[in-house]
Design a protein around this motif. Structure first.
Motif, PDB file in Angstrom:
ATOM      1  N   LYS A  40       0.824  -1.200   0.000  1.00 34.07           N
ATOM      2  CA  LYS A  40       0.000   0.000   0.000  1.00 34.07           C
ATOM      3  C   LYS A  40       0.862   1.256   0.000  1.00 34.07           C
ATOM      4  O   LYS A  40       0.553   2.232  -0.710  1.00 34.07           O
ATOM      5  CB  LYS A  40      -0.910  -0.003   1.233  1.00 34.07           C
ATOM      6  N   HIS A  90      -7.900  -0.887  -7.075  1.00 33.81           N
ATOM      7  CA  HIS A  90      -8.341  -2.276  -7.096  1.00 33.81           C
ATOM      8  C   HIS A  90      -9.729  -2.371  -7.744  1.00 33.81           C
ATOM      9  O   HIS A  90     -10.572  -1.492  -7.580  1.00 33.81           O
ATOM     10  CB  HIS A  90      -8.415  -2.831  -5.668  1.00 33.81           C
ATOM     11  N   LYS A  91      -9.938  -3.430  -8.502  1.00 31.90           N
ATOM     12  CA  LYS A  91     -11.241  -3.659  -9.121  1.00 31.90           C
ATOM     13  C   LYS A  91     -12.154  -4.270  -8.056  1.00 31.90           C
ATOM     14  O   LYS A  91     -12.043  -5.442  -7.710  1.00 31.90           O
ATOM     15  CB  LYS A  91     -11.109  -4.589 -10.326  1.00 31.90           C
ATOM     16  N   GLY A  92     -13.050  -3.433  -7.565  1.00 35.04           N
ATOM     17  CA  GLY A  92     -13.880  -3.868  -6.442  1.00 35.04           C
ATOM     18  C   GLY A  92     -13.225  -3.464  -5.126  1.00 35.04           C
ATOM     19  O   GLY A  92     -12.369  -2.581  -5.071  1.00 35.04           O
ATOM     20  N   ASN A  93     -13.624  -4.116  -4.038  1.00 35.48           N
ATOM     21  CA  ASN A  93     -13.056  -3.824  -2.718  1.00 35.48           C
ATOM     22  C   ASN A  93     -11.931  -4.808  -2.420  1.00 35.48           C
ATOM     23  O   ASN A  93     -12.126  -6.024  -2.540  1.00 35.48           O
ATOM     24  CB  ASN A  93     -14.121  -3.925  -1.633  1.00 35.48           C
ATOM     25  N   PRO A  94     -10.749  -4.316  -1.995  1.00 34.19           N
ATOM     26  CA  PRO A  94      -9.636  -5.240  -1.711  1.00 34.19           C
ATOM     27  C   PRO A  94      -9.975  -6.254  -0.632  1.00 34.19           C
ATOM     28  O   PRO A  94      -9.519  -7.403  -0.686  1.00 34.19           O
ATOM     29  CB  PRO A  94      -8.505  -4.300  -1.278  1.00 34.19           C
ATOM     30  N   TRP A  95     -10.800  -5.844   0.361  1.00 29.13           N
ATOM     31  CA  TRP A  95     -11.084  -6.779   1.453  1.00 29.13           C
ATOM     32  C   TRP A  95     -12.055  -7.892   1.048  1.00 29.13           C
ATOM     33  O   TRP A  95     -12.221  -8.853   1.782  1.00 29.13           O
ATOM     34  CB  TRP A  95     -11.642  -6.014   2.659  1.00 29.13           C
ATOM     35  N   ASP A  96     -12.662  -7.745  -0.136  1.00 33.33           N
ATOM     36  CA  ASP A  96     -13.534  -8.808  -0.639  1.00 33.33           C
ATOM     37  C   ASP A  96     -12.805  -9.743  -1.600  1.00 33.33           C
ATOM     38  O   ASP A  96     -13.413 -10.703  -2.106  1.00 33.33           O
ATOM     39  CB  ASP A  96     -14.747  -8.207  -1.363  1.00 33.33           C
ATOM     40  N   PRO A 112      -8.181   1.160  -2.588  1.00 35.31           N
ATOM     41  CA  PRO A 112      -9.647   1.199  -2.667  1.00 35.31           C
ATOM     42  C   PRO A 112     -10.126   2.308  -3.602  1.00 35.31           C
ATOM     43  O   PRO A 112      -9.458   3.331  -3.767  1.00 35.31           O
ATOM     44  CB  PRO A 112     -10.066   1.476  -1.213  1.00 35.31           C
ATOM     45  N   VAL A 113     -11.263   2.086  -4.218  1.00 38.29           N
ATOM     46  CA  VAL A 113     -11.796   3.059  -5.174  1.00 38.29           C
ATOM     47  C   VAL A 113     -12.030   4.411  -4.507  1.00 38.29           C
ATOM     48  O   VAL A 113     -11.776   5.461  -5.108  1.00 38.29           O
ATOM     49  CB  VAL A 113     -13.113   2.524  -5.784  1.00 38.29           C
ATOM     50  N   HIS A 115     -10.497   5.702  -1.923  1.00 36.70           N
ATOM     51  CA  HIS A 115      -9.381   6.157  -1.086  1.00 36.70           C
ATOM     52  C   HIS A 115      -9.251   7.672  -1.212  1.00 36.70           C
ATOM     53  O   HIS A 115      -9.443   8.254  -2.295  1.00 36.70           O
ATOM     54  CB  HIS A 115      -8.089   5.471  -1.529  1.00 36.70           C
TER      55      HIS A 115
END
Length: 355
Positions: A40, A90-96, A112-113, A115
């Motif tokens: 990150k 990231h495409k979508g949420n990184p935590w998912d 994150p989108v 951020h």
């Protein structure tokens, strides 16, 4: 803050490792946190660097707009920002995301989108894009409104502004795209006309080159044919050389082949066709020479036979004259001998009578 957290996590590892806790669960989780933090931090630093570069060049937007309008290129620091963000976010949420292969995830996840740093950069891009759209449209309108020479400027403007996140439905963008399409059509028409002129110029140059090449071949062929005919007419059969005309025809054929193969002159060029006819005339001249030489040979043979016949007749006449002369002398000797015998007989008869 992220740097401080990362430094604290890394510093906290050493005492645990020194006391034999390298395989401790807490340390393993900490190592994962460190890998994520490093990724990150690397992404944020890359984003920050690109944002600084963008703002540095965007601060000179007035000068850059003038340069681009005059045919210059957009600085790379102001281009491809959309692709840059697409690579970092990231495409979508990184935590998912799927974290089954944690090492692959830690090396590939994005920001994150939503951020805060990404949002700030997007806002800056939109503000810059609107400025470029409005002022670029004004520059296009000031350039004359119908010139085709600045179509490239319109296309550069469209690409740069859309890349900064300005939708094509926004009024400045819609007008810019209309002008860009209009001037691109004008440019395409001018380009077609220019290419047509260039093609015609090249075709004319090729035509002149072919005329020069074929003309030279024809002149050389005619000169060789004229030389052959002059020798034939002036010198007679005695000065003719068999094979000379055929050799000249072969030279003409070779010149024609070279003009076609090397100089790329069309084989059906009228002057080359005339040169081929000259080569045929050279071969006809060779046939004529053979016929004349054969006739001369027959004449010489006939003359030789006539001379031999005359010599034979002269020899026979001389032999006949010699034989006649010999016969005449023999006859005279015989007559003289007969007269002598008669005189001797008469003398004998006279003596007898006297007795």
């Amino acid at each position: 803050r992220l740097k401080t957290m990362l430094q604290g996590l890394e510093d906290g590892q050493h005492p645990i490792v020194e006391h034999g806790g390298a395989r401790n669960v807490t340390l393993l989780v900490t190592n994962r946190c460190i890998a994520l933090a490093r990724r990150k931090l690397r992404l944020l630093l890359e984003l920050s660097q690109r944002q600084e570069e963008f703002m540095q060049f965007d601060s000179q937007r007035d000068l850059l707009l003038q340069r681009v309008a005059q045919g210059g290129s957009m600085p790379p620091q102001l281009c491809n920002t959309h692709k840059f963000l697409a690579r970092l976010v990231h495409k979508g949420n990184p935590w998912d995301a799927d974290r089954t292969d944690f090492e692959a995830f830690a090396a590939s996840f994005g920001l994150p989108v939503a951020h805060s740093h990404v949002d700030r950069f997007r806002l800056k891009l939109q503000e810059a894009g609107l400025w470029w759209a409005r002022n670029g449209l004004q520059a296009l309108q000031d350039s004359g409104g119908g010139q085709s020479s600045d179509h490239a400027f319109a296309e550069k403007l469209v690409n740069a502004v859309t890349d900064m996140g300005i939708a094509t439905s926004v009024q400045p963008m819609a007008e810019i795209m209309r002008i860009a399409q209009q001037r691109k059509r004008l440019w395409e028409i001018e380009e077609l006309a220019r290419k047509k002129r260039e093609l015609e110029t090249r075709q004319e140059e090729v035509r002149k080159q072919n005329e020069r090449t074929a003309g030279w071949v024809l002149r050389e062929a005619r000169q060789m044919l004229g030389t052959l005919q002059a020798r034939t007419q002036a010198g007679g059969p005695g000065s003719m050389v068999l094979g000379e005309a055929e050799e000249a025809a072969a030279k003409v054929d070779k010149m024609i082949s070279s003009a076609v193969a090397i100089q790329k002159c069309p084989a059906m060029h009228p002057l080359l066709q005339m040169a081929a006819q000259v080569a045929a005339s050279c071969r006809e001249e060779e046939v004529t020479r053979k016929r004349l030489l054969a006739a001369e040979k027959r004449r010489q043979e006939r003359s030789a036979r006539d001379r031999q016949e005359k010599a034979k007749q002269a020899a026979e006449a001389a032999a006949a004259a010699a034989a006649a002369d010999t016969a005449e002398r023999e006859y005279e000797r015989e007559v003289a001998h007969s007269s002598s015998d008669e005189n001797d007989a008469s003398s004998s008869d006279g003596c007898s009578s006297a007795s």
